[in-house]
Write an enzyme that holds these catalytic residues in place. Structure first.
Site, PDB file in Angstrom:
ATOM      1  CE  LYS A 275      -6.593  -8.302  -1.454  1.00  0.00           C
ATOM      2  NZ  LYS A 275      -7.876  -7.907  -0.818  1.00  0.00           N
TER       3      LYS A 275
ATOM      4  CE  LYS B  80      -4.386  -1.446   1.451  1.00  0.00           C
ATOM      5  NZ  LYS B  80      -5.750  -1.072   2.291  1.00  0.00           N
TER       6      LYS B  80
ATOM      7  CE  LYS C  30     -13.926  -3.699   1.760  1.00  0.00           C
ATOM      8  NZ  LYS C  30     -12.877  -3.317   2.676  1.00  0.00           N
TER       9      LYS C  30
HETATM   10  P1  ATP Z   1      -9.243  -2.572   0.421  1.00  0.00           P
HETATM   11  O1  ATP Z   1      -9.019  -2.719  -1.242  1.00  0.00           O
HETATM   12  O2  ATP Z   1      -9.654  -1.666   1.188  1.00  0.00           O
HETATM   13  O3  ATP Z   1      -7.633  -3.090   0.910  1.00  0.00           O
HETATM   14  P2  ATP Z   1     -10.322  -5.271   0.481  1.00  0.00           P
HETATM   15  O4  ATP Z   1     -11.183  -5.694  -0.537  1.00  0.00           O
HETATM   16  O5  ATP Z   1      -8.844  -6.037   0.522  1.00  0.00           O
HETATM   17  O6  ATP Z   1     -10.305  -3.854   0.746  1.00  0.00           O
HETATM   18  P3  ATP Z   1     -10.722  -5.590   3.425  1.00  0.00           P
HETATM   19  O7  ATP Z   1     -11.829  -4.950   4.165  1.00  0.00           O
HETATM   20  O8  ATP Z   1      -9.263  -5.637   3.509  1.00  0.00           O
HETATM   21  O9  ATP Z   1     -10.990  -5.735   1.718  1.00  0.00           O
HETATM   22  O10 ATP Z   1     -11.048  -7.387   3.616  1.00  0.00           O
HETATM   23  C1  ATP Z   1     -12.336  -7.874   4.399  1.00  0.00           C
HETATM   24  C2  ATP Z   1     -12.192  -9.203   4.566  1.00  0.00           C
HETATM   25  O11 ATP Z   1     -12.101 -10.002   3.182  1.00  0.00           O
HETATM   26  C3  ATP Z   1     -10.998  -9.907   4.990  1.00  0.00           C
HETATM   27  O12 ATP Z   1     -10.982 -10.967   5.686  1.00  0.00           O
HETATM   28  C4  ATP Z   1     -10.135 -10.334   3.883  1.00  0.00           C
HETATM   29  O13 ATP Z   1      -9.006 -11.258   4.111  1.00  0.00           O
HETATM   30  C5  ATP Z   1     -11.310 -10.505   2.953  1.00  0.00           C
HETATM   31  N1  ATP Z   1     -10.594 -10.586   1.287  1.00  0.00           N
HETATM   32  C6  ATP Z   1     -10.215  -9.250   0.880  1.00  0.00           C
HETATM   33  N2  ATP Z   1     -10.138  -9.641  -0.661  1.00  0.00           N
HETATM   34  C7  ATP Z   1     -10.479 -10.702  -0.727  1.00  0.00           C
HETATM   35  C8  ATP Z   1     -10.296 -11.382  -1.843  1.00  0.00           C
HETATM   36  N3  ATP Z   1      -9.991 -11.127  -3.121  1.00  0.00           N
HETATM   37  N4  ATP Z   1     -10.579 -12.817  -1.854  1.00  0.00           N
HETATM   38  C9  ATP Z   1     -11.025 -13.264  -0.548  1.00  0.00           C
HETATM   39  N5  ATP Z   1     -11.028 -12.662   0.683  1.00  0.00           N
HETATM   40  C10 ATP Z   1     -10.748 -11.426   0.538  1.00  0.00           C
END
Ligand code: ATP
Ligand code: LTN
Length: 327
Positions: free
Chosen positions: A194, A112, A197
């Protein structure tokens, strides 16, 4: 005694099927067998640039989605991190027992921060100690998360052990719980990153509240390779990702899926993945619309959980303050 589970999601954008398959869905599945605490971690969402009114809206949306996905408030506590100020108090105390070197090894920080070292807030660096505080405050046994958060839960274990060794046995040492299928869903537009969001790109992810036509389009356009046969091969990232989504949603075994798609093409696979995704999110969207029609219901759920959690918070903080010499 049921095991206590704690997990949280950042209100940093619209929840996507990666978040759903990697985390929420597994929380819902285990509701009856656990003592459950789920949090909207709004103080984590301020570690990068953000807009306060957007944050406020994202918190409401995420709480609504928690409920719509099946987190029954009779079976779990569900609250917003900033409504319990002890999260940040404990985070500071834990920051003081966490070596810098441990934080420097966190891959999410390295990803990040990129080239913005001079501009990002220090909170992005110390963020894992806030996550450790979330988990340790409630003496949690298990932390169900997606694959990307495993390193942070392992750090939380190390912090708890170090604290217990220095100041006496105060904290339960928690375990990460990672699902076998769906722990790392990749972007539909680029299966080497990955699903996230905060990623840009119109057809990167399917959000739980996406228009169903758009969701179908995103899946039909998913990047694959020029092969033909449909097999689970991690080297063929796009295909592997679609099959993983299918496997996670249908609960079928890899052999069953391979047999099912024998002789069929990528277009058929995408169509079936889209059907499975829509069958899952359509009822969630309907429940979301019903639940959010009455904001006072949601406020009531949040306030009740804060009240339920108060005794655990007081007990942990009392033990921590005494152990550290503040009382
Ligand atoms: P950001 O982009 O803001 O970092 P994010 O989409 O990575 O957000 P988080 O809020 O960090 O999401 O994660 C929420 C939950 O979803 C955590 O348990 C994380 O491990 C899971 N998670 C996030 N992205 C994935 C993915 N691509 N596949 C499976 N699990 C995920
Ligand atoms: N860091 C996590 C969100 C998070 C969390 C937690 C997850 C904050 N505190 C406690 C589990 C337990 C993320 O970015 N997904």
């Amino acid at each position: 005694m049921k095991k206590r589970v704690f997990s949280g999601i950042q209100p940093s954008g619209h929840l996507h099927i990666g978040n759903y398959l990697g985390s929420i869905r597994n929380w819902v599945r285990d509701l009856d067998s656990r003592d459950n605490i789920f949090c909207v971690v709004d103080q984590h969402a301020i570690t990068v640039d953000y807009d306060p009114s957007e944050l406020r809206a994202n918190v409401r949306e995420l709480v609504g989605l928690y409920l719509a996905c099946g987190l029954d408030p009779d079976k779990c506590n569900l609250f917003v991190q900033s409504h319990i100020p002890e999260h940040t108090e404990l985070a500071w105390l834990l920051t003081c027992v966490t070596p810098m070197g441990w934080l420097e090894r966190m891959t999410q920080f390295k990803d990040k921060v990129g080239s913005k070292r001079e501009r990002v807030g220090t909170g992005l660096f110390t963020y894992p100690t806030l996550m450790a505080a979330d988990i340790l405050l409630y003496q949690s046994h298990e932390v169900p998360v997606g694959d990307d958060q495993k390193q942070h839960v392992e750090l939380t274990r190390d912090i708890a052990e170090r604290f217990n060794h220095k100041f006496g046995e105060v904290f339960v040492v928690p375990e990460p719980v990672i699902p076998e299928v769906g722990a790392r869903i990749m972007g539909f537009d680029d299966p080497t990153v990955k699903m996230s969001k905060s990623a840009e790109g119109q057809h990167h992810s399917v959000a739980l509240l996406d228009d169903l036509k758009k969701a179908r389009k995103t899946i039909m356009r998913a990047v694959t390779d020029s092969g033909r046969d449909i097999v689970f091969d991690p080297e063929r990232a796009g295909l592997y990702n679609l099959l993983s989504v299918y496997q996670a949603l249908t609960g079928q075994s890899r052999d069953e899926i391979a047999t099912h798609f024998e002789g069929k093409g990528y277009g058929d696979l995408k169509k079936e993945v889209a059907e499975a995704v829509i069958a899952e999110i359509e009822p969630i969207q309907a429940r979301y619309r019903e639940l959010t029609a009455d904001p006072s219901h949601i406020d009531g759920v949040l306030a009740q959980s804060v009240a339920n959690l108060r005794p655990i918070v007081d007990q942990t903080m009392d033990a921590v303050r005494r152990a550290m010499g503040h009382r």
